[in-house]
Design an enzyme around this catalytic site. Sequence first.
Site, PDB file in Angstrom:
ATOM      1  N   ARG A   1       2.869  -1.428   2.871  1.00 26.03           N
ATOM      2  CA  ARG A   1       2.260  -1.451   1.545  1.00 26.03           C
ATOM      3  C   ARG A   1       1.438  -0.183   1.304  1.00 26.03           C
ATOM      4  NH1 ARG A   1       3.452  -6.401  -0.548  1.00 26.03           N
ATOM      5  NH2 ARG A   1       3.829  -7.989   1.032  1.00 26.03           N
ATOM      6  N   ASP A   2       1.566   0.338   0.078  1.00 21.46           N
ATOM      7  CA  ASP A   2       0.817   1.526  -0.313  1.00 21.46           C
ATOM      8  C   ASP A   2      -0.676   1.198  -0.342  1.00 21.46           C
ATOM      9  OD1 ASP A   2       1.721   4.313  -2.061  1.00 21.46           O
ATOM     10  OD2 ASP A   2      -0.379   3.670  -2.127  1.00 21.46           O
ATOM     11  N   ILE A   3      -1.495   2.117   0.156  1.00 19.66           N
ATOM     12  CA  ILE A   3      -2.944   1.892   0.234  1.00 19.66           C
ATOM     13  C   ILE A   3      -3.588   1.907  -1.156  1.00 19.66           C
ATOM     14  CG2 ILE A   3      -3.750   4.303   0.443  1.00 19.66           C
ATOM     15  CD1 ILE A   3      -5.403   3.323   2.893  1.00 19.66           C
TER      16      ILE A   3
ATOM     17  N   ASN B   1       9.206  11.057  -5.046  1.00 22.21           N
ATOM     18  CA  ASN B   1       8.566  12.232  -5.632  1.00 22.21           C
ATOM     19  C   ASN B   1       8.844  13.463  -4.772  1.00 22.21           C
ATOM     20  OD1 ASN B   1       7.360  10.617  -7.641  1.00 22.21           O
ATOM     21  ND2 ASN B   1       5.656  10.114  -6.289  1.00 22.21           N
TER      22      ASN B   1
ATOM     23  N   VAL C   1       2.362  13.341   0.230  1.00 24.73           N
ATOM     24  CA  VAL C   1       2.603  13.214   1.673  1.00 24.73           C
ATOM     25  C   VAL C   1       3.987  13.800   1.951  1.00 24.73           C
ATOM     26  CG1 VAL C   1       2.808  11.655   3.638  1.00 24.73           C
ATOM     27  CG2 VAL C   1       1.153  11.140   1.814  1.00 24.73           C
TER      28      VAL C   1
ATOM     29  N   HIS D   1       9.621   9.550   1.248  1.00 20.20           N
ATOM     30  CA  HIS D   1       9.374   8.112   1.143  1.00 20.20           C
ATOM     31  C   HIS D   1       9.874   7.632  -0.204  1.00 20.20           C
ATOM     32  CE1 HIS D   1       5.859  10.508   0.013  1.00 20.20           C
ATOM     33  NE2 HIS D   1       5.669   9.637  -0.960  1.00 20.20           N
TER      34      HIS D   1
ATOM     35  N   HIS E   1       9.183   4.902  -2.998  1.00 20.47           N
ATOM     36  CA  HIS E   1       8.237   3.920  -3.521  1.00 20.47           C
ATOM     37  C   HIS E   1       9.033   2.770  -4.137  1.00 20.47           C
ATOM     38  CE1 HIS E   1       4.575   6.641  -3.870  1.00 20.47           C
ATOM     39  NE2 HIS E   1       5.520   7.561  -3.824  1.00 20.47           N
TER      40      HIS E   1
HETATM   41  P1  5GP Z   1       3.482  10.521  -2.952  1.00 20.00           P
HETATM   42  O1  5GP Z   1       2.326  10.851  -3.881  1.00 20.00           O
HETATM   43  O2  5GP Z   1       3.606  11.560  -1.854  1.00 20.00           O
HETATM   44  O3  5GP Z   1       4.771  10.264  -3.647  1.00 20.00           O
HETATM   45  O4  5GP Z   1       3.113   9.133  -2.278  1.00 20.00           O
HETATM   46  C1  5GP Z   1       2.259   9.030  -1.189  1.00 20.00           C
HETATM   47  C2  5GP Z   1       1.727   7.629  -1.205  1.00 20.00           C
HETATM   48  O5  5GP Z   1       1.097   7.380   0.031  1.00 20.00           O
HETATM   49  C3  5GP Z   1       0.666   7.397  -2.291  1.00 20.00           C
HETATM   50  O6  5GP Z   1       1.112   6.381  -3.193  1.00 20.00           O
HETATM   51  C4  5GP Z   1      -0.574   6.989  -1.508  1.00 20.00           C
HETATM   52  O7  5GP Z   1      -1.324   5.979  -2.133  1.00 20.00           O
HETATM   53  C5  5GP Z   1       0.010   6.529  -0.181  1.00 20.00           C
HETATM   54  N1  5GP Z   1      -0.890   6.705   0.944  1.00 20.00           N
HETATM   55  C6  5GP Z   1      -1.667   7.795   1.209  1.00 20.00           C
HETATM   56  N2  5GP Z   1      -2.350   7.595   2.350  1.00 20.00           N
HETATM   57  C7  5GP Z   1      -2.001   6.362   2.807  1.00 20.00           C
HETATM   58  C8  5GP Z   1      -2.385   5.606   3.958  1.00 20.00           C
HETATM   59  O8  5GP Z   1      -3.175   6.025   4.816  1.00 20.00           O
HETATM   60  N3  5GP Z   1      -1.828   4.376   4.091  1.00 20.00           N
HETATM   61  C9  5GP Z   1      -0.932   3.873   3.176  1.00 20.00           C
HETATM   62  N4  5GP Z   1      -0.443   2.649   3.422  1.00 20.00           N
HETATM   63  N5  5GP Z   1      -0.544   4.564   2.092  1.00 20.00           N
HETATM   64  C10 5GP Z   1      -1.070   5.794   1.914  1.00 20.00           C
END
Ligand code: 5GP
Length: 114
Positions: free
Chosen positions: A29-31, A87, A96, A100, A102
């Site tokens: 799950r996303d944080i 993304n 990140v 990944h 979503h």
């Molecule tokens: P991006 O912005 O790269 O597409 O998505 C990265 C996702 O990773 C974001 O939705 C963010 O909330 C999630 N995220 C960042 N740090 C952590 C973490 O430590 N744990 C979890 N579970 N999700 C994270």
Amino acid sequence: MGDTLFGKIIRREIPADIVYEDDDVLAFRDINPQAPVHVLFIPKNPVATLNDLAPDDAVLVGKLVLAASAWAKREGFADNGYRCVMNCNRDGGQTVYHIHLHLLAGRALHWPPG
Ligand code: 5GP
């Protein structure tokens, strides 16, 4: 490529709410959830961005999508629907650098996204 926090989640060095795992894919799950259901499906073998995928990664990317769709069916929201997003880089909103997918569900999602 450099390690990311998702590598630390794969190695259980930092905690995450893991909802699915197989030999190639981990989902948690996303944080900072953007919908009632917001899960990230990641390959255990890291690739930094979609730009870095090679033809040999086709099966890996397919496994991410199939893992997400199978999980949506098991969790019972597949018929209502959901959204899968990947993304890429700055303008795509990537933060990140370990690819990944979503999976967002549990409410009607707007289109176009912001
Ligand atoms: P991006 O912005 O790269 O597409 O998505 C990265 C996702 O990773 C974001 O939705 C963010 O909330 C999630 N995220 C960042 N740090 C952590 C973490 O430590 N744990 C979890 N579970 N999700 C994270």
